[in-house]
Structure formats: structure tokens, C-alpha cells
Design a protein around this motif. Structure first.
Motif, PDB file in Angstrom:
ATOM      1  N   LEU A 116      29.223-116.092  41.176  1.00  0.00           N
ATOM      2  CA  LEU A 116      28.092-115.784  42.053  1.00  0.00           C
ATOM      3  C   LEU A 116      28.470-115.771  43.527  1.00  0.00           C
ATOM      4  CD1 LEU A 116      25.350-117.924  40.292  1.00  0.00           C
ATOM      5  CD2 LEU A 116      25.387-115.426  40.429  1.00  0.00           C
ATOM      6  N   TYR A 117      29.293-116.732  43.936  1.00  0.00           N
ATOM      7  CA  TYR A 117      29.587-116.921  45.360  1.00  0.00           C
ATOM      8  C   TYR A 117      30.962-116.395  45.751  1.00  0.00           C
ATOM      9  CZ  TYR A 117      25.553-120.067  45.206  1.00  0.00           C
ATOM     10  OH  TYR A 117      24.289-120.596  45.045  1.00  0.00           O
ATOM     11  N   LEU A 118      31.732-115.899  44.787  1.00  0.00           N
ATOM     12  CA  LEU A 118      33.104-115.446  45.046  1.00  0.00           C
ATOM     13  C   LEU A 118      33.851-116.519  45.832  1.00  0.00           C
ATOM     14  CD1 LEU A 118      32.554-111.664  45.934  1.00  0.00           C
ATOM     15  CD2 LEU A 118      32.951-112.722  43.705  1.00  0.00           C
ATOM     16  N   ALA A 119      33.780-117.746  45.317  1.00  0.00           N
ATOM     17  CA  ALA A 119      34.316-118.897  46.036  1.00  0.00           C
ATOM     18  C   ALA A 119      35.111-119.784  45.105  1.00  0.00           C
ATOM     19  CB  ALA A 119      33.165-119.698  46.658  1.00  0.00           C
ATOM     20  N   ASP A 120      35.965-120.599  45.691  1.00  0.00           N
ATOM     21  CA  ASP A 120      36.682-121.643  44.968  1.00  0.00           C
ATOM     22  C   ASP A 120      35.669-122.722  44.604  1.00  0.00           C
ATOM     23  OD1 ASP A 120      38.217-123.801  44.168  1.00  0.00           O
ATOM     24  OD2 ASP A 120      39.100-124.146  46.146  1.00  0.00           O
ATOM     25  N   ASP A 121      35.488-122.963  43.311  1.00  0.00           N
ATOM     26  CA  ASP A 121      34.455-123.901  42.879  1.00  0.00           C
ATOM     27  C   ASP A 121      34.704-125.318  43.373  1.00  0.00           C
ATOM     28  OD1 ASP A 121      36.607-123.436  40.846  1.00  0.00           O
ATOM     29  OD2 ASP A 121      35.744-125.215  39.917  1.00  0.00           O
ATOM     30  N   LEU A 122      35.966-125.733  43.492  1.00  0.00           N
ATOM     31  CA  LEU A 122      36.263-127.108  43.893  1.00  0.00           C
ATOM     32  C   LEU A 122      35.858-127.365  45.344  1.00  0.00           C
ATOM     33  CD1 LEU A 122      39.767-127.580  42.213  1.00  0.00           C
ATOM     34  CD2 LEU A 122      37.503-128.128  41.305  1.00  0.00           C
ATOM     35  N   SER A 123      36.257-126.492  46.260  1.00  0.00           N
ATOM     36  CA  SER A 123      35.879-126.684  47.659  1.00  0.00           C
ATOM     37  C   SER A 123      34.384-126.438  47.852  1.00  0.00           C
ATOM     38  CB  SER A 123      36.695-125.761  48.569  1.00  0.00           C
ATOM     39  OG  SER A 123      36.467-124.398  48.243  1.00  0.00           O
ATOM     40  N   PHE A 124      33.817-125.493  47.097  1.00  0.00           N
ATOM     41  CA  PHE A 124      32.382-125.219  47.186  1.00  0.00           C
ATOM     42  C   PHE A 124      31.584-126.475  46.836  1.00  0.00           C
ATOM     43  CE2 PHE A 124      28.282-123.748  45.745  1.00  0.00           C
ATOM     44  CZ  PHE A 124      27.993-122.639  46.525  1.00  0.00           C
ATOM     45  N   LYS A 125      31.936-127.119  45.727  1.00  0.00           N
ATOM     46  CA  LYS A 125      31.221-128.329  45.314  1.00  0.00           C
ATOM     47  C   LYS A 125      31.435-129.472  46.293  1.00  0.00           C
ATOM     48  CE  LYS A 125      31.049-127.569  40.319  1.00  0.00           C
ATOM     49  NZ  LYS A 125      31.278-128.181  39.008  1.00  0.00           N
ATOM     50  N   ARG A 126      32.670-129.628  46.754  1.00  0.00           N
ATOM     51  CA  ARG A 126      32.967-130.712  47.696  1.00  0.00           C
ATOM     52  C   ARG A 126      32.164-130.544  48.984  1.00  0.00           C
ATOM     53  NH1 ARG A 126      37.943-129.920  47.886  1.00  0.00           N
ATOM     54  NH2 ARG A 126      38.028-128.637  49.763  1.00  0.00           N
ATOM     55  N   ASN A 127      32.136-129.346  49.526  1.00  0.00           N
ATOM     56  CA  ASN A 127      31.428-129.109  50.783  1.00  0.00           C
ATOM     57  C   ASN A 127      29.906-129.189  50.626  1.00  0.00           C
ATOM     58  OD1 ASN A 127      33.917-128.676  51.979  1.00  0.00           O
ATOM     59  ND2 ASN A 127      33.831-126.455  51.727  1.00  0.00           N
ATOM     60  N   PHE A 128      29.422-128.828  49.451  1.00  0.00           N
ATOM     61  CA  PHE A 128      27.975-128.834  49.222  1.00  0.00           C
ATOM     62  C   PHE A 128      27.391-130.244  49.263  1.00  0.00           C
ATOM     63  CE2 PHE A 128      24.192-128.726  46.418  1.00  0.00           C
ATOM     64  CZ  PHE A 128      23.442-127.802  47.123  1.00  0.00           C
ATOM     65  N   LYS A 129      28.226-131.243  48.982  1.00  0.00           N
ATOM     66  CA  LYS A 129      27.749-132.620  48.935  1.00  0.00           C
ATOM     67  C   LYS A 129      27.206-133.095  50.282  1.00  0.00           C
ATOM     68  CE  LYS A 129      28.765-134.327  44.712  1.00  0.00           C
ATOM     69  NZ  LYS A 129      29.096-133.091  43.998  1.00  0.00           N
ATOM     70  N   THR A 130      27.581-132.426  51.382  1.00  0.00           N
ATOM     71  CA  THR A 130      27.127-132.861  52.702  1.00  0.00           C
ATOM     72  C   THR A 130      25.935-132.053  53.224  1.00  0.00           C
ATOM     73  OG1 THR A 130      28.728-131.409  53.800  1.00  0.00           O
ATOM     74  CG2 THR A 130      29.441-133.647  53.301  1.00  0.00           C
ATOM     75  N   VAL A 131      25.434-131.112  52.439  1.00  0.00           N
ATOM     76  CA  VAL A 131      24.295-130.281  52.852  1.00  0.00           C
ATOM     77  C   VAL A 131      22.994-131.039  52.603  1.00  0.00           C
ATOM     78  CG1 VAL A 131      23.023-128.150  52.399  1.00  0.00           C
ATOM     79  CG2 VAL A 131      25.521-128.134  52.424  1.00  0.00           C
ATOM     80  N   SER A 132      22.120-131.091  53.611  1.00  0.00           N
ATOM     81  CA  SER A 132      20.896-131.880  53.462  1.00  0.00           C
ATOM     82  C   SER A 132      19.630-131.171  53.910  1.00  0.00           C
ATOM     83  CB  SER A 132      21.026-133.190  54.248  1.00  0.00           C
ATOM     84  OG  SER A 132      21.185-132.932  55.627  1.00  0.00           O
ATOM     85  N   GLY A 133      19.690-129.928  54.336  1.00  0.00           N
ATOM     86  CA  GLY A 133      18.480-129.241  54.773  1.00  0.00           C
ATOM     87  C   GLY A 133      18.676-127.745  54.826  1.00  0.00           C
ATOM     88  N   PRO A 134      17.588-126.971  55.035  1.00  0.00           N
ATOM     89  CA  PRO A 134      17.676-125.501  55.041  1.00  0.00           C
ATOM     90  C   PRO A 134      18.662-124.959  56.067  1.00  0.00           C
ATOM     91  CG  PRO A 134      15.387-126.219  54.912  1.00  0.00           C
ATOM     92  CD  PRO A 134      16.188-127.443  55.177  1.00  0.00           C
TER      93      PRO A 134
END
Length: 483
Positions: free
Chosen positions: A91-109
Motif C-alpha cells: 500500500l505504501y511502497l515502503a519498508d515495513d520495518l522502518s514504517f512500523k518503527r516510525n509510526f510508533k511516535t505518531v500521535s495526531g493528525p
């Protein structure tokens, strides 16, 4: 270079000790490091979350059974995390490992938009990137719900298979729900969210922010999300724990893992018997094979072929069982390999192939954390080695490859060749044998290969059109996949 045992024939090994000394907490704590791999988290993330959550449980005065269930919810919170990796890449044409790691710090729109801009199709051409971003933004809520639902439901199902209580399964299933109802996948809110889920999510955020920004930043982040993501009554309990003078030092201390395994909750869990150990191995094989659509069922098929070869070679029932268990877990290190590599339809670059060759090393690091699995880790890590020393990851030759290692390598190759791969369709039995005939001697052990053929004949191998359609990652021919 890791240690490998001296070559030995079939029969029980000297360190085949009964499992009465292996506690469930020790086993799952070690295996939780594999879950850290597939979430792109620093080593020990789940164990640290467990330690944080149990500090909170003590402050809340939870009863013994509740603490026990919370303990295993925290250790196993990411059981379903491998199941959405391929979809993230797609879906995101992204590396799943870095995508998941970076997503952990997202907290708002606002942070969410910035995250998508930085992590969606970042390596693609500008037009492809913009097109992908447009597609993602148009369906962002729907996509997020799909990915989280897959992860949560899969994790809960595996927890049930591992004999955990419904409270543990529910705690894993609702990990991503938010206090205000804005979470996924059910959108439940307030106290309808299981307490274990509320604690686990906050422990996860605490570990991520404390590791990157320090204890004060972690406490402030929880306070900022109080009433939105987090239970406002739990936030002060967490922040009181986080603001203890030695919190960060204790969280980062090398002795933390031993402390987690020494808790009353760990000590009072019954010992792991052979049947339960088999069930845990089967459950983790599902986690492993969920990483890629091309590995669905691979670990269980390799375990089946391993068992059949062991039968032909006259292994004792105990050693056969041990080998099947190792085959179920042989690819656990693949949880640390990005799906951009695992699912690549074309030829790998040198860098990609070098990363792929690390999966046995990663697997060995996980399995060798369990004292009773030390030899099993050695055998499982050798499934891509060759008799002529041209395999990977260590380039071991015949003098250093035990018969058990050779058995598992033959089983893995056979399943990989008779299964679909991103770069080719499954091969019929005749073509598979032709390739393996060439490998016999320089690559694979002729005796183990003959045992496989005898076992396949005796078992009534299906016609090519009925052969399994998913399998392992054996790169063949090696020269074509390594450049």
C-alpha cells in the motif's frame, strides 16, 4: 561466528534435557525478541514493556491472576504484527520495518500527515510517490483500520492457540483502541477497552519515547494524550512510575530481562511440557509464515518433510520431535527482514541479498537466548549452508555440518522449489528432483536427499498441479539471486 556442535549422527543429544526446567516466561520472553524484529523495534522492546506494565500493576494492586494475565499480554502484545507487513509494503511502497518503527511516535493528525509524507513511496519516482500518496490519503482511515484489524485479530487468535486466557487474547485484540473511541479496529471507548489493552498501549508508548527522548518526554507524552488515547485515571499512575529517580537507568539496565523473568508471575507459571512446547512452536511458525504471502505454510511443510526424512534415517521419536520443532522455527529470523526484500519479484541487489543472508543469524540470536534451545538454534541457523562451504551465513563445510543440519537444509530446499516464489512459479516434482540431483554432493547431503525421495514416494506426493503454492526463500540458482 557462532558456535556449532561437532558432527553427530541420529539419536538423542547429550543436552536433550526434559523441559521441566523451562518456564513459560523464559521461553516467551526470548521469543518476544522475534516480535521486536518484525516491529522494527530495538531489541528487548516487549520485555521492557512488560517491566513497565508490571510496575504499574503493582501500583494498582492487581490480584495474582490479573497480574499473570497482564504479564503475558505485555510479552505477547505483538503476536499479530507480522500479518500486515506485506500489505504495508504494497500500500505504501515502503519498508515495513522502518514504517512500523516510525509510526510508533505518531500521535495526531498533523503528525500523521507528516509521517505519511516522509514514509510513503519515499524511494520512488516523484510521479509514483504523488500518486501513491493520493491513493493513501483518500483511503487513510479505511487502510489503517484494515491493517490494525488484521494485526489484532491474528494476534488474539494465536494467543488462544497458545492456551492463554480470553483476557490475554482480548488484551492483544484491543491494543490499538483509544480512550476517546478514535482507535482501531472496533472504535470502542472508555472502560469498554480491556484494562490490559490500556496498560499495554501506554507501556509501548512509554518505552518508545523514553528510548528516543528520555523519561520526562515519555511522561509528558502520556499526559498530552490523557483523555484522548489514554485512560486519564491511568496516566498519573504511569507518570509516577516514569518519574522515579532510577526509572530510565533501570529500564536500560542489562539486568532488566532477568528481573522480568524473576517476577512472581513468571515464577508461578507451570513448567512447559513437551506437548505445550510443540504447540508454542506451531503457533510461532504461524507468526513467521504470516510475514510474506510467499511463505504461507512454509514452516509447517518444512517440519513435515523434516519429520519424514528423520523417519527414513531411523531417528528416535524424541529426536524426531526435536527436529520437527526446530524446523517450525527455522525461519524465525525472517521476521527481521523487510518485505521489500522478501517479496521482491526481480533480482536482488548485492545489498538486498546480503541482508537476506542475515536471517539465519537473526534467528540464531533469538533461539539461543533459550538455554534448552542452544543446539536447536545451531541446527536451525544452518538451513542455507552447503557441504562445499559455499552456503550462508557462515560458509560452513561438510566437516562442520551435522546430520541434523543437513536434514533441515534438504527439507527447506524441497519445499522452496515446489512452492511459488515472487520470481517464479512452483516447480513440478520432476524439475525439483533434477535441480536437487545437481546439488547432491556439493550442496546437499546425498543420504538425506535419498531419504527425502523415499519419504515422498511412500507418502504419495500429489501431482504438480496439486502441489503447495507457497514456500520458502531458497534463492536458486544462487549466482542469479545474489547480484
Amino acid at each position: 561466528m557462532t558456535h556449532y556442535p561437532s558432527p553427530a549422527g541420529p539419536g538423542p543429544a547429550a543436552d536433550d534435557a526434559p523441559q521441566d526446567r523451562l518456564r513459560l516466561a523464559e521461553l516467551l520472553g526470548a521469543l518476544s525478541h522475534a516480535l521486536d524484529l518484525t516491529e522494527g523495534q530495538p531489541k528487548g522492546h516487549c520485555v521492557r514493556c512488560c517491566w513497565i506494565g508490571m510496575q504499574v500493576a503493582a501500583e494498582l494492586g492487581l490480584g495474582q491472576q490479573a497480574r499473570s494475565d497482564l504479564y503475558f499480554t505485555l510479552l505477547m502484545k505483538d503476536l499479530g504484527c507480522s500479518s500486515n507487513a506485506a500489505r504495508i509494503c504494497q500500500l505504501y511502497l515502503a519498508d515495513d520495518l522502518s514504517f512500523k518503527r516510525n509510526f510508533k511516535t505518531v500521535s495526531g493528525p498533523r503528525q500523521g500527515l507528516g509521517f505519511l509524507w516522509r514514509n510513503t513511496a519515499a524511494a520512488e519516482a516523484p510521479w509514483t510517490r504523488l500518486k501513491t500518496l493520493k491513493q493513501v490519503l483518500a483511503r487513510n482511515s479505511e487502510i489503517a483500520g484494515e491493517l490494525i484489524e488484521t494485526r489484532c485479530n491474528r494476534g488474539a487468535a494465536i494467543a488462544r492457540q497458545m492456551r492463554f486466557s480470553e483476557d490475554v487474547a482480548d488484551g492483544i485484540a484491543c491494543l490499538d483502541e483509544h480512550w476517546d473511541g478514535g482507535g482501531q479496529p472496533l472504535g470502542i471507548q472508555g472502560e469498554a477497552i480491556p484494562l490490559f489493552s490500556r496498560i499495554a498501549l501506554m507501556a509501548q508508548v512509554t518505552d518508545v519515547f523514553a528510548a528516543d527522548l528520555g523519561a520526562d518526554a515519555a511522561a509528558e507524552e502520556l499526559e498530552r494524550r490523557a483523555g484522548s488515547w489514554f485512560d486519564p485515571d491511568l496516566v498519573p499512575v504511569f507518570t509516577a512510575v516514569i518519574r522515579r529517580p532510577r526509572f530510565l537507568a533501570d529500564l536500560q539496565a542489562p539486568a532488566l530481562e532477568a528481573a522480568v523473568f524473576a517476577t512472581p508471575q513468571a515464577q508461578h507459571i507451570q513448567a512447559v511440557d513437551e506437548d505445550y512446547l510443540d504447540e508454542i512452536a506451531r503457533a510461532f511458525s504461524l507468526v513467521i509464515d504470516a510475514k510474506s504471502p510467499f511463505t504461507h505454510g512454509h514452516s509447517q511443510r518444512v517440519a513435515r518433510y523434516t519429520g519424514l526424512i528423520c523417519d527414513q534415517l531411523g531417528y528416535t521419536p524424541e529426536r524426531r520431535r526435536w527436529m520437527v520443532r526446530g524446523a517450525l522455527l527455522h525461519d524465525i529470523g525472517k521476521l527481521g527482514i523487510s518485505n521489500t526484500i522478501l517479496d521482491k519479484p526481480g533480482k536482488m541487489t548485492d545489498r538486498e541479498f546480503a541482508l537476506m543472508k542475515q536471517h539465519p543469524v537473526l534467528g540464531h540470536a533469538v533461539l539461543s537466548r533459550i538455554n534448552a534451545f542452544r543446539e536447536l538454534a545451531d541446527v536451525s541457523a544452518a538451513h542455507h549452508e552447503r557441504l562445499d562451504g559455499k552456503g550462508y551465513p557462515y560458509g560452513l563445510d561438510a566437516s562442520r555440518l551435522t546430520q541434523e543440519m543437513r536434514v533441515m537444509a534438504v527439507a527447506d530446499i524441497f519445499d522452496a522449489l515446489t512452492a511459488n516464489r515472487p520470481y517464479r512459479a512452483a516447480l513440478p516434482l520432476e524439475k525439483t528432483y533434477a535441480i536437487m540431483d545437481d546439488l547432491a554432493g556439493p550442496g546437499i547431503d546425498p543420504e538425506c536427499y535419498a531419504a527425502l525421495q523415499d519419504a515422498v514416494t511412500a507418502s504419495g506426493w500429489p501431482a504438480a498441479s496439486d502441489a503447495p503454492l507457497a514456500g520458502g526463500e531458497w534463492e536458486l540458482p544462487l549466482a542469479q539471486r545474489s547480484a
